[in-house]
Design a protein around this motif. Structure first.
Motif, short mmCIF file in Angstrom:
data_model
loop_
_atom_site.label_atom_id
_atom_site.label_comp_id
_atom_site.label_asym_id
_atom_site.label_seq_id
_atom_site.Cartn_x
_atom_site.Cartn_y
_atom_site.Cartn_z
N TRP A 38 -3.11 -5.87 -4.35
CA TRP A 38 -1.85 -6.57 -4.19
C TRP A 38 -0.79 -5.57 -3.74
O TRP A 38 -0.96 -4.36 -3.88
CB TRP A 38 -1.41 -7.23 -5.52
CG TRP A 38 -1.19 -6.22 -6.61
CD1 TRP A 38 -0.01 -5.61 -6.95
CD2 TRP A 38 -2.19 -5.65 -7.48
NE1 TRP A 38 -0.21 -4.72 -7.97
CE2 TRP A 38 -1.54 -4.72 -8.31
CE3 TRP A 38 -3.57 -5.86 -7.62
CZ2 TRP A 38 -2.22 -3.99 -9.28
CZ3 TRP A 38 -4.24 -5.11 -8.59
CH2 TRP A 38 -3.57 -4.20 -9.40
N LEU A 51 9.20 -6.40 0.10
CA LEU A 51 7.87 -6.68 -0.43
C LEU A 51 7.15 -7.76 0.38
O LEU A 51 5.96 -7.63 0.66
CB LEU A 51 7.99 -7.10 -1.91
CG LEU A 51 6.68 -7.47 -2.61
CD1 LEU A 51 5.69 -6.31 -2.61
CD2 LEU A 51 6.96 -7.92 -4.04
N GLU A 52 7.84 -8.81 0.76
CA GLU A 52 7.21 -9.90 1.51
C GLU A 52 6.56 -9.39 2.80
O GLU A 52 5.46 -9.82 3.17
CB GLU A 52 8.27 -10.96 1.82
CG GLU A 52 7.75 -12.16 2.58
CD GLU A 52 8.87 -13.17 2.83
OE1 GLU A 52 9.19 -13.40 4.01
OE2 GLU A 52 9.41 -13.72 1.84
N GLN A 53 7.21 -8.46 3.48
CA GLN A 53 6.66 -7.93 4.73
C GLN A 53 5.53 -6.94 4.45
O GLN A 53 4.55 -6.90 5.21
CB GLN A 53 7.78 -7.29 5.54
CG GLN A 53 8.79 -8.33 6.02
CD GLN A 53 10.00 -7.72 6.67
OE1 GLN A 53 10.52 -6.69 6.24
NE2 GLN A 53 10.49 -8.35 7.73
N LEU A 55 3.51 -7.21 1.93
CA LEU A 55 2.41 -8.11 1.59
C LEU A 55 1.73 -8.63 2.85
O LEU A 55 0.49 -8.72 2.91
CB LEU A 55 2.93 -9.27 0.74
CG LEU A 55 1.95 -10.41 0.48
CD1 LEU A 55 0.69 -9.92 -0.23
CD2 LEU A 55 2.64 -11.51 -0.33
N GLU A 56 2.52 -8.99 3.86
CA GLU A 56 1.94 -9.47 5.12
C GLU A 56 1.03 -8.40 5.74
O GLU A 56 -0.07 -8.69 6.23
CB GLU A 56 3.05 -9.85 6.10
CG GLU A 56 2.55 -10.43 7.41
CD GLU A 56 3.67 -10.77 8.38
OE1 GLU A 56 3.35 -11.41 9.41
OE2 GLU A 56 4.83 -10.41 8.15
N SER A 59 -2.14 -8.08 3.50
CA SER A 59 -2.97 -9.28 3.69
C SER A 59 -3.74 -9.20 5.00
O SER A 59 -4.94 -9.52 5.06
CB SER A 59 -2.08 -10.52 3.65
OG SER A 59 -2.84 -11.68 3.91
N GLN A 74 -1.94 -11.56 -5.12
CA GLN A 74 -0.54 -11.15 -5.20
C GLN A 74 0.09 -11.51 -6.54
O GLN A 74 1.06 -10.88 -6.95
CB GLN A 74 0.24 -11.75 -4.02
CG GLN A 74 1.66 -11.25 -3.90
CD GLN A 74 1.76 -9.73 -3.69
OE1 GLN A 74 0.79 -9.07 -3.30
NE2 GLN A 74 2.93 -9.18 -3.97
N SER A 77 1.02 -8.74 -8.93
CA SER A 77 2.08 -7.80 -8.58
C SER A 77 3.19 -7.74 -9.62
O SER A 77 3.71 -8.77 -10.04
CB SER A 77 2.67 -8.17 -7.23
OG SER A 77 3.69 -7.25 -6.86
#
Length: 194
Positions: A38, A51-53, A55-56, A59, A74, A77
Motif C-alpha cells: 500500500w 498520497l492519491e497520486q 497510490l496511482e 497501483s 490501500q 495505509s
C-alpha cells in the motif's frame, strides 16, 4: 523455493516507486504465500506529491507485475505501523504476519508509536539496502523489545526515491510508470528528461 506461509506486509511512501521497490516486491512474492502492499504517508517525511497520486503510481506498478501472490490493499495505509498491523489482523485473522522494512529504517523502529506491541505481534522482516548496513546494536534493541527478526537476503538495486525527487532518472523507475510520470510531469519528468 517453497513460499513461506502467511502474509508479508510492505507499505511504502511510493514517492516515487523505483526499480528497487519492484525488485523488493518480486523478492517477497517469491518468498511468501501472500504479499500486501500500500502507499502511505510517513510522518517523518515531506512528500513530493499527494498520497492519491502516489497510490496511482504504486497501483500501476502492481498491475504491471502480474504477480498472483501480490495485492494492493490501500485500506492498510496509515502513518503508523501499529495501526496498519491492527487492520491486517482484522482482515486476516489468525494469519501469520510479517512486517517488511528496508534496513534504512532499522534504527528508527524502536521510536515508532507502540513499537513493542508491533514487534510482539508479528515477525519483523528486514531487507538490506545498499548503503544502509544493518547494525547489530539495532537488532539487539529490536529483540529486547520482543521482536522476532528475520533478515531477508534479497539483492535490491541501489535506487532511492529521494535521489529521483532531486534529479529525474528514468532508468531507476519501472518502465510501466513512465507514461504516468510524463503525463502528469511528476518529479520533473518530461519528454526528453532522464
Amino acid at each position: 523455493m517453497t513460499a513461506a506461509p502467511g502474509l508479508a506486509l510492505f507499505g511504502t511512501s511510493a514517492d516515487p516507486p523505483t526499480c528497487g521497490h519492484q525488485a523488493l516486491l518480486e523478492g517477497l512474492t517469491d518468498r511468501f504465500a501472500q504479499v500486501a502492499t500500500w502507499a502511505s504517508d510517513n510522518p517523518s517525511k515531506q512528500h513530493a506529491i499527494p498520497l492519491e497520486q502516489r497510490l496511482e503510481l504504486l497501483s500501476t506498478l502492481v498491475q504491471s507485475m502480474q504477480a498472483p501472490r501480490l495485492q494492493l490493499v490501500q485500506e492498510l495505509s496509515s502513518p503508523y505501523a501499529i495501526t496498519t498491523l491492527q487492520r491486517a489482523e482484522a482482515r486476516w485473522p489468525g494469519c501469520p504476519l510479517s512486517f517488511v522494512v528496508g534496513s534504512d529504517l532499522t534504527g528508527q523502529i524502536p521510536r515508532w508509536k507502540d513499537a513493542a506491541s508491533l514487534l510482539q505481534r508479528c515477525q519483523l522482516v528486514i531487507v538490506p539496502r545498499q548503503g544502509w548496513p544493518i547494525q547489530h546494536q539495532d537488532l539487539d534493541q529490536l529483540r529486547n523489545l520482543g521482536g522476532q527478526v528475520e533478515i531477508l537476503p534479497l539483492t535490491i538495486p541501489a535506487t532511492a526515491s529521494s535521489s529521483i525527487r532531486q534529479r529525474p532518472a528514468a532508468d531507476q523507475i519501472p518502465a510501466a510508470l513512465h507514461p504516468l510520470l510524463l503525463k502528469h510531469n511528476f518529479y520533473g519528468f518530461a519528454p526528453g528528461s532522464g
